[in-house]
Design a protein around this motif. Structure first.
Motif, short mmCIF file in Angstrom:
data_model
loop_
_atom_site.label_atom_id
_atom_site.label_comp_id
_atom_site.label_asym_id
_atom_site.label_seq_id
_atom_site.Cartn_x
_atom_site.Cartn_y
_atom_site.Cartn_z
N THR A 23 0.83 -1.21 0.00
CA THR A 23 0.00 0.00 0.00
C THR A 23 0.86 1.25 0.00
N THR A 24 1.96 1.23 0.73
CA THR A 24 2.89 2.37 0.72
C THR A 24 3.44 2.60 -0.68
N MET A 25 3.81 1.52 -1.34
CA MET A 25 4.32 1.63 -2.71
C MET A 25 3.24 2.14 -3.65
N LEU A 26 2.00 1.63 -3.49
CA LEU A 26 0.90 2.08 -4.33
C LEU A 26 0.66 3.58 -4.16
N ASN A 27 0.69 4.07 -2.94
CA ASN A 27 0.51 5.50 -2.71
C ASN A 27 1.60 6.32 -3.39
N ASN A 28 2.84 5.83 -3.34
CA ASN A 28 3.92 6.53 -4.00
C ASN A 28 3.72 6.59 -5.51
N LEU A 29 3.25 5.48 -6.08
CA LEU A 29 3.01 5.45 -7.52
C LEU A 29 1.90 6.41 -7.92
N LEU A 30 0.83 6.43 -7.14
CA LEU A 30 -0.30 7.30 -7.46
C LEU A 30 0.08 8.78 -7.31
N LYS A 31 0.88 9.06 -6.31
CA LYS A 31 1.30 10.44 -6.07
C LYS A 31 2.18 10.96 -7.20
N ASN A 32 2.90 10.03 -7.83
CA ASN A 32 3.82 10.41 -8.91
C ASN A 32 3.38 9.84 -10.26
N SER A 33 2.06 9.83 -10.48
CA SER A 33 1.51 9.19 -11.68
C SER A 33 1.68 10.03 -12.94
N ASP A 34 2.21 11.24 -12.81
CA ASP A 34 2.50 12.08 -13.97
C ASP A 34 1.27 12.33 -14.84
N GLY A 35 0.12 12.54 -14.19
CA GLY A 35 -1.09 12.88 -14.92
C GLY A 35 -1.83 11.72 -15.52
N LYS A 36 -1.32 10.50 -15.37
CA LYS A 36 -2.01 9.33 -15.92
C LYS A 36 -3.28 9.04 -15.11
N LYS A 37 -4.34 8.65 -15.81
CA LYS A 37 -5.59 8.28 -15.15
C LYS A 37 -5.52 6.80 -14.77
N LEU A 38 -5.39 6.55 -13.49
CA LEU A 38 -5.22 5.19 -13.01
C LEU A 38 -6.40 4.79 -12.14
N ALA A 39 -7.02 3.68 -12.47
CA ALA A 39 -8.04 3.10 -11.60
C ALA A 39 -7.35 2.10 -10.68
N VAL A 40 -7.86 1.98 -9.47
CA VAL A 40 -7.23 1.14 -8.46
C VAL A 40 -8.26 0.16 -7.89
N ILE A 41 -7.86 -1.10 -7.81
CA ILE A 41 -8.67 -2.12 -7.12
C ILE A 41 -7.86 -2.61 -5.94
N VAL A 42 -8.41 -2.45 -4.74
CA VAL A 42 -7.72 -2.85 -3.52
C VAL A 42 -8.45 -4.03 -2.91
#
Length: 346
Positions: A23-42
């Protein structure tokens, strides 16, 4: 070899044992997504999806799947969730965070095999050609990997001899990228041994070393590393197709329960309770707690021998205050753990 449309939406599958830092890694990826629209399933193993509440940087849409694992009991729900995203959103990619006891290949099969061949409802949508697995990322906790790998997690009547070691091995073998996390918590010799072990177990996987799940987006997304031809030739892939996938509780003897209470904790009493410990069979616990004298909501985060508290936000009003902690392990004494926590309340 199965053909995949060039317009297929890429899926990143995020695996790793309980408390490895997904989850920590996922948050880092989303925070630095560079404007990409990412859907997340947890996906959360327990009845309450604590992990979903810890995801703080969702850019497009988040779907919670709780009280089961998407590699077995919730695989049909996973297919429907991805289909819903494709039908209602324009996204650049989908990230799936699996529960800590999820296995990569059964998840990937949901996107390449007809539902009826997976012993699922035939009326489920067929996702073949609409999505593609871009990469399977397995996060490894460098601080507790070898302890878990050697730990006896077998049930007394386990005919297949499937302990934690086999689960960890399957998460590693199915990975395209292995993120070795928490390297700041281990000695260099242990890290060298871990690198050698992982390289021997899965020589094709790319290894990334990190602290606090901090991994550059380009290292784990839009990589094109997942190869369906190689996956289909794996004995594990073939085994999962030929055998019905048991639930996590049956397969590994792991269960979960949630402690809830609206009274605040007395900080000194709670510290003494934590010093006493709950159970040697406790693998993971996480959630939110309220302390007397503070309006801060504290994140309770325990994995193995490490337990940390950090401010996660503030309670919006007194009626919203509620301690909510999920405990995951084998043969946990729910009554004892509940009693210990109750004694630490104000």
């Amino acid at each position: 070899m199965q053909s995949v449309s060039k317009t297929a939406i890429p899926i990143t599958v995020l695996c790793g044992f309980l408390g490895s830092g997904k989850t920590t890694m996922l948050n880092n990826l989303l925070k630095n997504s560079d404007g990409k629209k990412l859907a997340v399933i947890v996906n959360e193993f327990g009845e309450v999806n604590i992990d979903a509440g810890m995801v703080t940087h969702t850019t497009e849409q988040m779907i919670e799947l709780s009280n089961g694992c998407i590699c077995c009991t919730l695989r049909g729900d996973l297919i429907e969730a991805v289909d819903d995203i494709l039908n209602t959103r324009e996204v650049d990619g989908i990230v799936i965070e699996s529960t800590g006891i999820g296995e990569p290949f059964p998840i990937a099969q949901a996107f390449y095999i007809e539902p009826e061949l997976l012993a699922l409802k035939p009326e489920l949508p067929n996702l073949r050609g609409r999505v593609k697995v871009d990469a399977v990322i397995t996060v490894v906790d460098a601080a507790q990997f070898f302890d878990l790998y050697k730990r006896d997690g077998l049930l007394p009547d386990d005919q297949n001899q499937r302990g934690f070691g086999q689960l960890l091995a399957e998460q590693i073998e199915g990975a395209d990228v292995i993120v070795i996390n928490k390297i700041d918590l281990v000695e260099e010799e242990t890290l060298d041994d871990l690198e050698e072990f992982l390289a021997l177990t899965n020589p094709r996987a790319k290894l990334i070393f990190t602290e606090h799940g901090d991994v550059p987006l380009e290292e784990v997304m839009n990589t094109g590393l997942f190869n369906i031809t190689i996956a289909e030739q794996s004995p594990t892939w073939l085994y999962e197709l030929a055998n019905e996938h048991d639930s996590e509780a049956e397969e590994y003897g792991i269960s979960a329960f949630v402690y809830k209470n609206k009274r605040r904790f007395d900080e000194q009493k709670l510290i003494k309770t934590l010093e006493r410990g709950f159970s040697p069979n406790l693998l993971r616990s996480k959630g939110w707690v309220a302390l007397e004298g503070s309006n801060d909501a504290f994140l309770w985060n325990q994995a193995g021998k490490q337990l940390s508290f950090s401010v996660f936000g503030q309670w919006t009003s007194p009626e919203h205050i509620q301690n909510e902690i999920v405990f995951i392990g084998t043969e946990l004494d729910e009554e004892r753990i509940t009693a210990l926590l109750d004694e630490a309340l104000v």
